[in-house]
Design a protein around this motif. Structure first.
Motif, mmCIF file in Angstrom:
data_model
loop_
_atom_site.group_PDB
_atom_site.id
_atom_site.type_symbol
_atom_site.label_atom_id
_atom_site.label_comp_id
_atom_site.label_asym_id
_atom_site.label_seq_id
_atom_site.Cartn_x
_atom_site.Cartn_y
_atom_site.Cartn_z
ATOM 1 N N TYR A 67 66.668 -41.904 94.048
ATOM 2 C CA TYR A 67 66.388 -42.357 95.423
ATOM 3 C C TYR A 67 67.195 -41.817 96.528
ATOM 4 O O TYR A 67 67.287 -42.025 97.937
ATOM 5 C CB TYR A 67 66.225 -43.890 95.597
ATOM 6 C CG TYR A 67 65.306 -44.866 94.615
ATOM 7 C CD1 TYR A 67 64.078 -44.067 94.578
ATOM 8 C CD2 TYR A 67 65.686 -45.723 93.917
ATOM 9 C CE1 TYR A 67 63.241 -44.781 93.503
ATOM 10 C CE2 TYR A 67 64.962 -46.516 92.942
ATOM 11 C CZ TYR A 67 63.504 -45.743 93.061
ATOM 12 O OH TYR A 67 62.979 -46.436 92.012
ATOM 13 N N GLU A 186 55.960 -43.206 96.052
ATOM 14 C CA GLU A 186 55.684 -41.774 95.272
ATOM 15 C C GLU A 186 54.102 -41.297 95.301
ATOM 16 O O GLU A 186 54.114 -40.156 95.153
ATOM 17 C CB GLU A 186 56.037 -41.968 93.637
ATOM 18 C CG GLU A 186 57.312 -42.245 93.302
ATOM 19 C CD GLU A 186 57.557 -43.687 93.387
ATOM 20 O OE1 GLU A 186 58.813 -44.277 92.684
ATOM 21 O OE2 GLU A 186 56.779 -44.721 93.882
ATOM 22 N N SER A 192 61.372 -40.661 101.746
ATOM 23 C CA SER A 192 61.900 -42.158 102.018
ATOM 24 C C SER A 192 62.457 -42.499 102.909
ATOM 25 O O SER A 192 63.167 -41.615 103.670
ATOM 26 C CB SER A 192 62.660 -42.452 100.347
ATOM 27 O OG SER A 192 63.105 -43.598 100.485
ATOM 28 N N THR A 194 65.036 -44.559 102.550
ATOM 29 C CA THR A 194 66.380 -44.679 102.344
ATOM 30 C C THR A 194 67.348 -43.927 103.185
ATOM 31 O O THR A 194 68.331 -44.295 103.444
ATOM 32 C CB THR A 194 66.665 -44.556 100.960
ATOM 33 O OG1 THR A 194 66.375 -43.198 100.605
ATOM 34 C CG2 THR A 194 65.918 -45.178 100.048
ATOM 35 N N ARG A 207 62.386 -50.777 96.136
ATOM 36 C CA ARG A 207 61.607 -49.721 95.162
ATOM 37 C C ARG A 207 61.501 -50.169 93.820
ATOM 38 O O ARG A 207 62.020 -51.278 93.514
ATOM 39 C CB ARG A 207 62.644 -48.410 94.932
ATOM 40 C CG ARG A 207 63.032 -47.747 96.303
ATOM 41 C CD ARG A 207 61.616 -47.195 96.894
ATOM 42 N NE ARG A 207 61.026 -46.076 96.170
ATOM 43 C CZ ARG A 207 61.055 -44.733 96.516
ATOM 44 N NH1 ARG A 207 61.524 -44.346 97.417
ATOM 45 N NH2 ARG A 207 59.978 -43.894 95.681
#
Length: 354
Positions: A67, A186, A192, A194, A207
């Protein structure tokens, strides 16, 4: 202001339970946890007589790498459901605090909030499925502690744009935690969220390995957030959340060979999603197929109830989402294997002919 100022004061002051495995420092004769010293007499039973690591280092490291984060920013949980529950319990006081959700969306946000006794503020998505940031921010009150945004959204499959997420994170700073659910990330092909955590300590990202990684039965998820948020949630997470076989399964899926297979499966799903979208869109009795960035399609039918019964009679189970606001004519169909998808299309075509 620290994001922890939004958390419950009693949780911040809580002395967490210290398990025997957490306290163990080295040693080869383990007599501190009241475990059995003998493994069970079952296939693959070696090691199952011992409690697992509360946060298995190898798995935390693997997920942090996957991630694009750091190990101290990752909490491994029993699916993302457990992370949702932990966030609500850590930040929401019963009968005082609130969460914001945008239906139609994943139902566990509201369920966890109501179990905790928190108020649920609903800001419905627009008719086309978009999230209206202005309306959402206007609904945030001083009692709001968590704002849940699912992207790609379940059950509609639509994305929330990056600039919208950035705006929400910025304008909620010091007011609420923005929880971004990326269970289907995905399948989306976008970066992402993040990376937002670097600049915004009030962003937490959910996630899971249940979807694209084929591990729904292992129940392995993760929360990615600032280290201080992870440390706070570790105070209230059960001492041994993940069974050892589930950890082993996750590490196998995240191995070099596991990642190679996952990439192959992902490409198959994306190809089948495109095929199903085209085939369903052209089918009589189908009003609309909502564009999807996930591994499912939300499909509006002239007769959703009849279509559901017809598929079920043929042994095909899809999700009835007619109870969701704005989707009273829709079914959610997971993208299956080529053969499974062919069966769905065959039943639907037979129904239109009849």
């Amino acid at each position: 202001m620290s994001v922890l100022d939004l958390a419950r004061p009693d949780i911040r002051a809580l002395s967490p339970y210290s398990s025997a495995r957490m306290e163990a420092q080295g040693g080869t004769v383990l007599l501190n946890a009241n475990e059995s010293s003998r493994p069970p007499n079952i296939p693959g039973g070696d090691g199952l007589n011992r409690y697992p690591d509360p946060q298995p280092r190898a798995l935390v490291d693997a997920l942090a790498d996957l991630y694009g984060s750091e190990p101290d920013r990752v909490l491994v949980t029993r699916g993302s459901d457990e992370a949702i529950d932990l966030l609500v319990r850590a930040f929401c006081r019963a009968r005082e605090d609130a969460v914001v959700v945008s239906p139609p969306t994943f139902g566990m946000y509201a369920v966890c909030a109501r179990i905790q006794g928190a108020t649920v503020i609903e800001v419905p998505l627009e008719p086309a499925g978009e999230l209206d940031a202005d309306k959402l921010l206007a609904a945030v009150t001083p009692a709001t502690k968590l704002v849940f945004v699912c992207t790609p959204n379940n059950p509609t499959g639509n994305l929330v744009r990056r600039d919208v997420l950035e705006r929400l994170a910025r304008e909620l700073d010091g007011r609420a935690v923005l929880v971004i659910d990326e269970a289907y990330a995905e399948f989306s092909g976008v970066a992402s969220a993040t990376s937002l955590i670097d600049d915004h300590d009030n962003v937490a990202v959910l996630r899971t390995l249940s979807k694209a990684w084929s591990l729904a039965g292992a129940r392995v998820g993760a929360l990615v957030a600032r280290a201080e948020v992870i440390a706070l949630l570790r105070r209230i997470i059960p001492p041994y959340p993940l069974p050892s076989p589930c950890v082993d399964a996750a590490l196998g899926a995240l191995s070099y060979e596991g990642r190679r297979v996952q990439r192959h499966h992902l490409q198959e799903i994306l190809a089948e999603r495109a095929r199903m979208f085209a085939a369903l869109s052209a089918m009589p009795g189908v009003r609309e197929v909502l564009p999807s960035h996930a591994n499912f399609l939300a499909v509006r039918f002239d007769d959703a109830a009849g279509t559901y019964r017809r598929l079920l009679a043929a042994g095909i189970v899809v999700r009835d989402i007619t109870r969701y606001p704005g989707l009273d004519d829709a079914l959610r169909i997971t993208v299956g294997t080529g053969n499974e998808n062919d069966r769905v299309l065959a039943i639907l075509r037979a129904g239109t002919v009849a």
